[in-house]
Enzyme design. Sequence first.
Site, mmCIF file in Angstrom:
data_model
loop_
_atom_site.group_PDB
_atom_site.id
_atom_site.type_symbol
_atom_site.label_atom_id
_atom_site.label_comp_id
_atom_site.label_asym_id
_atom_site.label_seq_id
_atom_site.Cartn_x
_atom_site.Cartn_y
_atom_site.Cartn_z
ATOM 1 N N ALA A 102 0.816 -1.212 0.000
ATOM 2 C CA ALA A 102 0.000 0.000 0.000
ATOM 3 C C ALA A 102 0.850 1.263 0.000
ATOM 4 C CB ALA A 102 -0.928 -0.013 1.215
ATOM 5 N N LEU A 104 3.073 2.085 2.230
ATOM 6 C CA LEU A 104 3.256 2.610 3.588
ATOM 7 C C LEU A 104 4.465 1.995 4.291
ATOM 8 C CD1 LEU A 104 -0.482 2.856 4.725
ATOM 9 C CD2 LEU A 104 1.020 4.706 3.988
ATOM 10 N N ASP A 150 12.627 4.232 1.809
ATOM 11 C CA ASP A 150 11.740 3.572 2.781
ATOM 12 C C ASP A 150 12.524 3.095 4.005
ATOM 13 O OD1 ASP A 150 9.809 3.885 0.862
ATOM 14 O OD2 ASP A 150 9.022 1.847 1.036
HETATM 15 O O1 PMV Z 1 7.503 1.353 -1.305
HETATM 16 P P1 PMV Z 1 6.621 2.456 -1.803
HETATM 17 O O2 PMV Z 1 5.448 2.001 -2.602
HETATM 18 O O3 PMV Z 1 6.296 3.446 -0.758
HETATM 19 O O4 PMV Z 1 7.471 3.277 -2.918
HETATM 20 C C1 PMV Z 1 8.731 3.745 -2.686
HETATM 21 C C2 PMV Z 1 8.982 4.978 -3.455
HETATM 22 C C3 PMV Z 1 9.474 4.827 -4.886
HETATM 23 O O5 PMV Z 1 10.100 6.082 -5.174
HETATM 24 C C4 PMV Z 1 8.330 4.623 -5.855
HETATM 25 C C5 PMV Z 1 10.473 3.706 -5.071
HETATM 26 C C6 PMV Z 1 11.784 3.944 -4.359
HETATM 27 O O6 PMV Z 1 12.505 2.959 -4.182
HETATM 28 O O7 PMV Z 1 12.123 5.075 -3.990
#
Ligand code: PMV
Length: 311
Positions: A102, A104, A150
Amino acid sequence: MIRECAPGKIILFGEHAVVYGRPALAAPVHGLQACAKISPLPGATSCRIRLRAPVLQLNEYSDSLPEDHPLARVCSLTMEELKISAFESFNISIESTIPASAGLGSGAAVSVAIIRAITRFFNACLDTTRINALAFEIEKIHHGTPSGIDNSVISYAKPILFRRGAKLESFSVRQPFTLLIADTGVKASTSAAVSKVRIAWECDPQEFDNIFDRIALITMKAQHALAEGNLTVLGSLMTDNQALLSEMGVSAPSNELLIQAAAEAGALGAKLSGGGLGGNIIVLPPQDQVQVIHDTLIQAGAAACYQTEVS
Ligand code: PMV
């Protein structure tokens, strides 16, 4: 028993562009948590780790899972890092209130919680830089080519300005504010969204680099708006960022529907957060209308709507 938790996260500005070296802003969501509990496993032969994750319907020994299974790998990487090869068997139970797939940060939060729990179980010590580096290895299994945003925001559990290869910076928020996180109910694959953008970028690098540069400018302006406590400007920058994510092809009808409902109800701004193609959107409500906008999002079909404070 040992219990360690890690928060969820939202990306405020700059997702996708961050994969291509542009800056992004992210914040932890402390109201959503992944936790890992460790207890001894008497009676089992030594050197085994039993993994229980009811939400994933998983109840297996880590050494009977494929080597590149994210949960098995985070255990083996942490044990290698701590240089522990002989040990009494133990049990790890994972519980999480962070919705999976999602945007998050559920995968990274589970990794960080497990790394911390194993480290404490063995009375060892790992600094946040190492925890972050180990969690990044697991993100590669989840997402292929992650930027690292993340695992960074979740390991440090504070708002960050992230740029690939650069030192992490925190950003200042003059006036703490409430954001709404609305779940489209559509499961989103970050790696599918990231590869969609990569294919499009390879076809037309000039156009996509231009989009990424415009997003980078928005992110820098947002950093100023946050430092000044200007929520009106912040909201309109969210809307600008969303337009570019849409141009990039990662905004699905489920995202657009909720964003439009938020705008019609008087939100200051809204955008998808994370990989897109469903997942979650974030909405900046006027601070005296948080509940009204929350109810509008639910009426518009949000599967769930969470409040979080950015401070
Ligand atoms: O894991 P998510 O869906 O929150 O996406 C991370 C953010 C992106 O920029 C799309 C991918 C990344 O590795 O930075």
